[in-house]
Each structure stands twice: as C-alpha cells, then as structure tokens.
Enzyme design. Structure first.
Site, PDB file in Angstrom:
ATOM      1  N   CYS A  83      53.450  28.163 -56.348  1.00 44.15           N
ATOM      2  CA  CYS A  83      52.560  29.313 -56.202  1.00 44.15           C
ATOM      3  C   CYS A  83      53.052  30.498 -57.046  1.00 44.15           C
ATOM      4  CB  CYS A  83      52.388  29.637 -54.725  1.00 44.15           C
ATOM      5  SG  CYS A  83      50.837  30.501 -54.405  1.00 44.15           S
ATOM      6  N   HIS A 181      51.580  25.013 -51.769  1.00 42.73           N
ATOM      7  CA  HIS A 181      52.843  25.116 -51.023  1.00 42.73           C
ATOM      8  C   HIS A 181      53.258  23.767 -50.434  1.00 42.73           C
ATOM      9  CE1 HIS A 181      53.464  29.532 -50.884  1.00 42.73           C
ATOM     10  NE2 HIS A 181      52.166  29.543 -51.133  1.00 42.73           N
ATOM     11  N   GLU A 183      55.961  22.830 -49.338  1.00 42.10           N
ATOM     12  CA  GLU A 183      56.966  22.976 -48.277  1.00 42.10           C
ATOM     13  C   GLU A 183      56.309  23.234 -46.923  1.00 42.10           C
ATOM     14  OE1 GLU A 183      56.121  25.068 -50.485  1.00 42.10           O
ATOM     15  OE2 GLU A 183      56.049  27.088 -49.666  1.00 42.10           O
TER      16      GLU A 183
HETATM   17  N1  GLN Z   1      49.044  35.746 -55.161  1.00 39.58           N
HETATM   18  C1  GLN Z   1      50.469  35.647 -55.295  1.00 39.58           C
HETATM   19  C2  GLN Z   1      50.942  36.183 -56.630  1.00 39.58           C
HETATM   20  O1  GLN Z   1      50.196  36.572 -57.430  1.00 39.58           O
HETATM   21  C3  GLN Z   1      50.951  34.232 -55.098  1.00 39.58           C
HETATM   22  C4  GLN Z   1      50.736  33.790 -53.675  1.00 39.58           C
HETATM   23  C5  GLN Z   1      51.731  32.815 -53.156  1.00 39.58           C
HETATM   24  O2  GLN Z   1      52.809  32.606 -53.727  1.00 39.58           O
HETATM   25  N2  GLN Z   1      51.438  32.244 -52.023  1.00 39.58           N
HETATM   26  O3  GLN Z   1      52.093  36.219 -56.871  1.00 39.58           O
END
Ligand code: GLN
Length: 206
Positions: A83, A181, A183
């Site tokens: 992410c 994610h 995890e």
């Molecule tokens: N929207 C977040 C960002 O721009 C990422 C979200 C996440 O890691 N769950 O960093």
C-alpha cells in the site's frame, strides 16, 4: 543442511507494523523493527508497511533513514512494499504531495487513493497472473489504496484486481509490491513468496 532463517526488517516509523511481524512469524521468518539506520545492518530483506506515504516520506527523512534505505534497496536488498509502501517504491506517483519522496525503484506509475471515495476501503480479491501463486485468488484488503495505472517494461504484474483488472501485485527483480494489505488476511502466499526472495542463501554476493 538446514537453511538459515531469514531476518526481515519492518520499517516501524508508522503504519501496521505489528500485523506484518505476526504474519511473517507465521511463515517462520524473524523480524526486526527498523527505526534507525543501524537497524538495517545484516537484514535479509525489508518490509515497507502501509500507512500514509506522505507521513512515511517525512519520517524517513527526519529519522535519517531515507538515504540508507535507498542505498540498501539499490544495492539489492529484497524489499516488500504494501500500500503506502508501494507508493514509496514507485517510479512515478500521481496525486502525491509535492514534497513527498519515493525511492523510485519500481517501474510503474501509481495514483494515490486511486479508488476514490466510492471504493475508499474494501475487501476484494487479487487474481494471480503467475503460477507461482497458484490459481486461487488472494484475499485482498484495500484501504485508501493506490491504483497502479501503468507498469513499465522493467516490472511484471503478478496479480490483478478481480473487479477492474488493474495490477495489484508487481515485482521487479528483488522488489515486490502490493497495493493491498496481505498482512490483514490469513492467506500467507505473499509472505512465503517474499521469504523465498529474502532467504539468506539467495543473498550471496550482496
Ligand atoms: N492512501 C495512503 C497513502 O497515500 C495509503 C493507504 C495505506 O497504506 N493503507 O499513502
């Protein structure tokens, strides 16, 4: 001879550090929290967890970790970004804050919060695009997730989102990155995959 177990660092400046530690523990990988440059010494791999890429970028700079982590990755240390961690690895970031920095090592363009308010956070499925993951979809939790809008020739797509077909798992040599994610679910295929990338025997010559 028994293979030595890998020790993987988890960048612990912000985000869901604990969940990564538990998930890697379940596949027999030791973890170490990375808060300072010295914590990188002797690691077999590094996880960049989810969180907020703007905040992570800022904390990487203030902790003095940005350059050492960059050097480690460029030097070949296996890295797994999830992410916000994927955003930190991406070569090109859309809708980022002008002052946020990425390592720029993964040949793709990513749009922050790319699913927009309609699909802010959702549970989806990552459909494997490689035999390495088998055929069953990987359960995928997306939280304000980025969307990979373009993948360059340097990177390969390992899984796509079941709904819109966009790449959600990308690999470039020793760099693995997911927009979701892994995890937060019970499926451990991605941890296994990264554990194989980070196996000490695989790091000879680094
Ligand atoms: N929207 C977040 C960002 O721009 C990422 C979200 C996440 O890691 N769950 O960093």
């Amino acid at each position: 001879m028994e293979e030595p177990a890998a020790t993987v660092g988890v960048l612990a400046l912000q985000g869901d550090v604990r969940e990564h530690e538990v998930a890697f523990g379940e596949v027999g990988v030791r973890t170490r929290r990375v808060l300072r440059p010295a914590d990188l010494d002797g690691l077999d791999g590094l996880v960049l967890p989810g969180g907020e890429s703007t905040t992570l970028s800022m904390l990487l700079e203030s902790s003095g970790l940005f350059e050492p982590v960059e050097k480690a990755i460029v030097g070949g240390m296996p890295v797994f970004g999830t992410c916000a961690g994927l955003i930190l690895l991406a070569g090109r970031v859309e809708d980022g804050r002008p002052d946020q920095r990425s390592f720029g090592v993964l040949d793709c363009t990513v749009r922050r919060n790319g699913y927009g308010p309609q699909r802010f956070s959702f549970e989806g499925r990552a459909a494997p695009a490689t035999d390495e993951l088998g055929t069953e979809p990987v359960p995928a939790v997306f939280i304000r997730a980025p969307v990979v809008v373009e993948v360059g020739p340097g990177a390969e797509v390992l899984a796509t989102e079941d709904g819109d077909g966009s790449p959600v798992l990308v690999r470039q040599g020793h760099i693995l990155a997911a927009t979701f994610h892994p995890e937060l679910t019970a499926d451990r295929r991605l941890q296994q995959m990264f554990a194989a990338m980070a196996r000490p025997a695989a790091c000879h010559g680094r």
